[in-house]
Design a protein around this motif. Structure first.
Motif, PDB file in Angstrom:
ATOM      1  N   GLY A   1       0.804  -1.224   0.000  1.00 54.63           N
ATOM      2  CA  GLY A   1       0.000   0.000   0.000  1.00 54.63           C
ATOM      3  C   GLY A   1       0.832   1.267   0.000  1.00 54.63           C
ATOM      4  O   GLY A   1       1.962   1.296   0.446  1.00 54.63           O
ATOM      5  N   GLY A   2       0.230   2.343  -0.524  1.00 55.85           N
ATOM      6  CA  GLY A   2       0.856   3.666  -0.487  1.00 55.85           C
ATOM      7  C   GLY A   2       2.030   3.826  -1.435  1.00 55.85           C
ATOM      8  O   GLY A   2       2.950   3.045  -1.409  1.00 55.85           O
ATOM      9  N   THR A   3       1.986   4.849  -2.264  1.00 53.94           N
ATOM     10  CA  THR A   3       3.091   5.163  -3.157  1.00 53.94           C
ATOM     11  C   THR A   3       4.027   6.119  -2.440  1.00 53.94           C
ATOM     12  O   THR A   3       3.651   7.235  -2.114  1.00 53.94           O
ATOM     13  N   ILE A   4       5.252   5.685  -2.189  1.00 57.98           N
ATOM     14  CA  ILE A   4       6.213   6.562  -1.522  1.00 57.98           C
ATOM     15  C   ILE A   4       7.263   7.094  -2.491  1.00 57.98           C
ATOM     16  O   ILE A   4       8.028   7.968  -2.141  1.00 57.98           O
ATOM     17  N   MET A   5       7.288   6.542  -3.709  1.00 58.38           N
ATOM     18  CA  MET A   5       8.267   6.966  -4.713  1.00 58.38           C
ATOM     19  C   MET A   5       7.582   7.123  -6.058  1.00 58.38           C
ATOM     20  O   MET A   5       7.761   6.301  -6.957  1.00 58.38           O
ATOM     21  N   PRO A   6       6.784   8.157  -6.252  1.00 59.57           N
ATOM     22  CA  PRO A   6       6.004   8.270  -7.487  1.00 59.57           C
ATOM     23  C   PRO A   6       6.851   8.335  -8.760  1.00 59.57           C
ATOM     24  O   PRO A   6       6.457   7.786  -9.789  1.00 59.57           O
ATOM     25  N   THR A   7       8.003   8.962  -8.719  1.00 59.89           N
ATOM     26  CA  THR A   7       8.839   9.056  -9.919  1.00 59.89           C
ATOM     27  C   THR A   7       9.405   7.693 -10.283  1.00 59.89           C
ATOM     28  O   THR A   7       9.398   7.302 -11.454  1.00 59.89           O
ATOM     29  N   LEU A   8       9.879   6.945  -9.293  1.00 64.18           N
ATOM     30  CA  LEU A   8      10.376   5.600  -9.548  1.00 64.18           C
ATOM     31  C   LEU A   8       9.254   4.706 -10.064  1.00 64.18           C
ATOM     32  O   LEU A   8       9.459   3.909 -10.976  1.00 64.18           O
ATOM     33  N   GLU A   9       8.072   4.859  -9.495  1.00 64.30           N
ATOM     34  CA  GLU A   9       6.917   4.071  -9.938  1.00 64.30           C
ATOM     35  C   GLU A   9       6.634   4.353 -11.420  1.00 64.30           C
ATOM     36  O   GLU A   9       6.390   3.439 -12.205  1.00 64.30           O
ATOM     37  N   ARG A  10       6.674   5.637 -11.813  1.00 62.44           N
ATOM     38  CA  ARG A  10       6.400   6.001 -13.201  1.00 62.44           C
ATOM     39  C   ARG A  10       7.466   5.437 -14.140  1.00 62.44           C
ATOM     40  O   ARG A  10       7.162   4.912 -15.216  1.00 62.44           O
ATOM     41  N   LEU A  11       8.731   5.516 -13.739  1.00 62.47           N
ATOM     42  CA  LEU A  11       9.811   4.942 -14.547  1.00 62.47           C
ATOM     43  C   LEU A  11       9.599   3.442 -14.748  1.00 62.47           C
ATOM     44  O   LEU A  11       9.789   2.920 -15.850  1.00 62.47           O
ATOM     45  N   ALA A  12       9.192   2.759 -13.698  1.00 67.82           N
ATOM     46  CA  ALA A  12       8.976   1.307 -13.790  1.00 67.82           C
ATOM     47  C   ALA A  12       7.812   0.979 -14.708  1.00 67.82           C
ATOM     48  O   ALA A  12       7.887   0.057 -15.523  1.00 67.82           O
ATOM     49  N   VAL A  13       6.730   1.732 -14.605  1.00 64.30           N
ATOM     50  CA  VAL A  13       5.546   1.475 -15.428  1.00 64.30           C
ATOM     51  C   VAL A  13       5.851   1.735 -16.900  1.00 64.30           C
ATOM     52  O   VAL A  13       5.407   1.001 -17.774  1.00 64.30           O
ATOM     53  N   GLU A  14       6.651   2.767 -17.189  1.00 61.40           N
ATOM     54  CA  GLU A  14       6.959   3.134 -18.569  1.00 61.40           C
ATOM     55  C   GLU A  14       8.159   2.376 -19.134  1.00 61.40           C
ATOM     56  O   GLU A  14       8.420   2.440 -20.327  1.00 61.40           O
ATOM     57  N   GLY A  15       8.886   1.672 -18.276  1.00 59.54           N
ATOM     58  CA  GLY A  15      10.089   0.988 -18.734  1.00 59.54           C
ATOM     59  C   GLY A  15      10.012  -0.508 -18.539  1.00 59.54           C
ATOM     60  O   GLY A  15       8.957  -1.114 -18.680  1.00 59.54           O
ATOM     61  N   THR A  16      11.139  -1.100 -18.204  1.00 58.55           N
ATOM     62  CA  THR A  16      11.242  -2.543 -18.013  1.00 58.55           C
ATOM     63  C   THR A  16      11.686  -2.826 -16.588  1.00 58.55           C
ATOM     64  O   THR A  16      12.640  -2.216 -16.107  1.00 58.55           O
ATOM     65  N   VAL A  17      11.004  -3.743 -15.934  1.00 58.11           N
ATOM     66  CA  VAL A  17      11.363  -4.156 -14.579  1.00 58.11           C
ATOM     67  C   VAL A  17      11.824  -5.607 -14.645  1.00 58.11           C
ATOM     68  O   VAL A  17      11.088  -6.477 -15.102  1.00 58.11           O
ATOM     69  N   LEU A  18      13.052  -5.848 -14.220  1.00 60.95           N
ATOM     70  CA  LEU A  18      13.586  -7.202 -14.186  1.00 60.95           C
ATOM     71  C   LEU A  18      13.372  -7.751 -12.781  1.00 60.95           C
ATOM     72  O   LEU A  18      13.714  -7.119 -11.807  1.00 60.95           O
ATOM     73  N   ARG A  19      12.806  -8.953 -12.676  1.00 59.29           N
ATOM     74  CA  ARG A  19      12.381  -9.460 -11.377  1.00 59.29           C
ATOM     75  C   ARG A  19      13.125 -10.681 -10.861  1.00 59.29           C
ATOM     76  O   ARG A  19      12.995 -11.012  -9.699  1.00 59.29           O
ATOM     77  N   SER A  20      13.826 -11.396 -11.665  1.00 56.74           N
ATOM     78  CA  SER A  20      14.338 -12.692 -11.233  1.00 56.74           C
ATOM     79  C   SER A  20      15.850 -12.773 -11.436  1.00 56.74           C
ATOM     80  O   SER A  20      16.330 -13.467 -12.322  1.00 56.74           O
ATOM     81  N   LEU A  21      16.590 -12.071 -10.618  1.00 55.05           N
ATOM     82  CA  LEU A  21      18.040 -12.015 -10.765  1.00 55.05           C
ATOM     83  C   LEU A  21      18.715 -12.278  -9.426  1.00 55.05           C
ATOM     84  O   LEU A  21      18.073 -12.266  -8.391  1.00 55.05           O
ATOM     85  N   ARG A  22      20.007 -12.466  -9.445  1.00 53.65           N
ATOM     86  CA  ARG A  22      20.766 -12.750  -8.230  1.00 53.65           C
ATOM     87  C   ARG A  22      21.904 -11.751  -8.067  1.00 53.65           C
ATOM     88  O   ARG A  22      22.479 -11.283  -9.033  1.00 53.65           O
ATOM     89  N   SER A  23      22.252 -11.484  -6.834  1.00 53.78           N
ATOM     90  CA  SER A  23      23.333 -10.558  -6.531  1.00 53.78           C
ATOM     91  C   SER A  23      24.640 -11.319  -6.330  1.00 53.78           C
ATOM     92  O   SER A  23      24.641 -12.408  -5.761  1.00 53.78           O
ATOM     93  N   PRO A  24      25.753 -10.737  -6.752  1.00 55.44           N
ATOM     94  CA  PRO A  24      27.028 -11.409  -6.545  1.00 55.44           C
ATOM     95  C   PRO A  24      27.489 -11.366  -5.089  1.00 55.44           C
ATOM     96  O   PRO A  24      28.410 -12.068  -4.712  1.00 55.44           O
TER      97      PRO A  24
END
Length: 137
Positions: A56-79
Motif C-alpha cells: 500500500g501507499g506510493t512513496i516513490m512516485p517518480t520511480l513508480e512512473r519509470l517502472a511502469v513506462e520501462g522494463t522491470v527485471l524481477r528474477s536475478l541474483r546478486s554477486p
C-alpha cells in the motif's frame, strides 16, 4: 523481493545497457537512454509496480512512473549480500572475487579467495560501465 534481488535486477539492466552501448548506432538519436538506479535496503513491498508484493501507499512516485513506462527485471541474483562488492560487480562486470586491487589480493591470499568483504576496489585501467558508455558516445 529483497534489496539483494533488486540489486540483481539492476545488474541485469546494466548488462543489457552494456550490450546496447556496444551495439549502438552511429546516430545519437538511435542510442538508448539508460537509467541505472542502485538502491540499498529497498523492500519490494515499497514498490507499487510490484502489486503482488506491495503493501500500500506510493512513496516513490517518480520511480513508480519509470517502472511502469520501462522494463522491470524481477528474477536475478546478486554477486554479494554486501553493497561494496555488489557495486564493484555492477560497475566492472566481474565477480567481486576477481578484484585485482592489491589489498584484496593480500586479504584473499591470507583468508582464501572466497573472502569478499568491503575490500573490493576498482583500480586505474579497469573497464567499467561508465567507460564503455562514454566510448560508445
Amino acid at each position: 523481493m529483497s534489496a539483494r534481488h533488486l540489486v540483481l535486477s539492476l545488474f541485469a539492466a546494466l548488462t543489457l545497457g552494456l550490450w546496447a552501448a556496444a551495439h549502438a548506432a552511429e546516430s545519437a538519436a538511435d542510442r538508448p537512454n539508460i537509467v541505472l538506479i542502485v538502491a540499498d535496503d529497498l523492500s519490494r513491498r515499497q514498490c507499487t509496480f510490484l502489486p503482488e508484493e506491495h503493501d500500500g501507499g506510493t512513496i516513490m512516485p517518480t520511480l513508480e512512473r519509470l517502472a511502469v513506462e520501462g522494463t522491470v527485471l524481477r528474477s536475478l541474483r546478486s554477486p554479494s549480500p554486501i553493497c561494496t562488492p555488489s557495486r564493484f560487480a555492477l560497475l566492472s562486470g566481474r565477480y567481486p572475487s576477481r578484484s585485482r586491487h592489491e589489498w584484496f589480493l593480500r586479504e584473499a591470499e591470507e583468508a582464501g579467495q572466497t573472502v569478499v568483504q568491503f575490500n573490493t576496489f576498482l583500480i586505474e585501467g579497469d573497464t567499467t560501465l561508465p567507460g564503455l558508455l562514454k566510448r560508445a558516445g
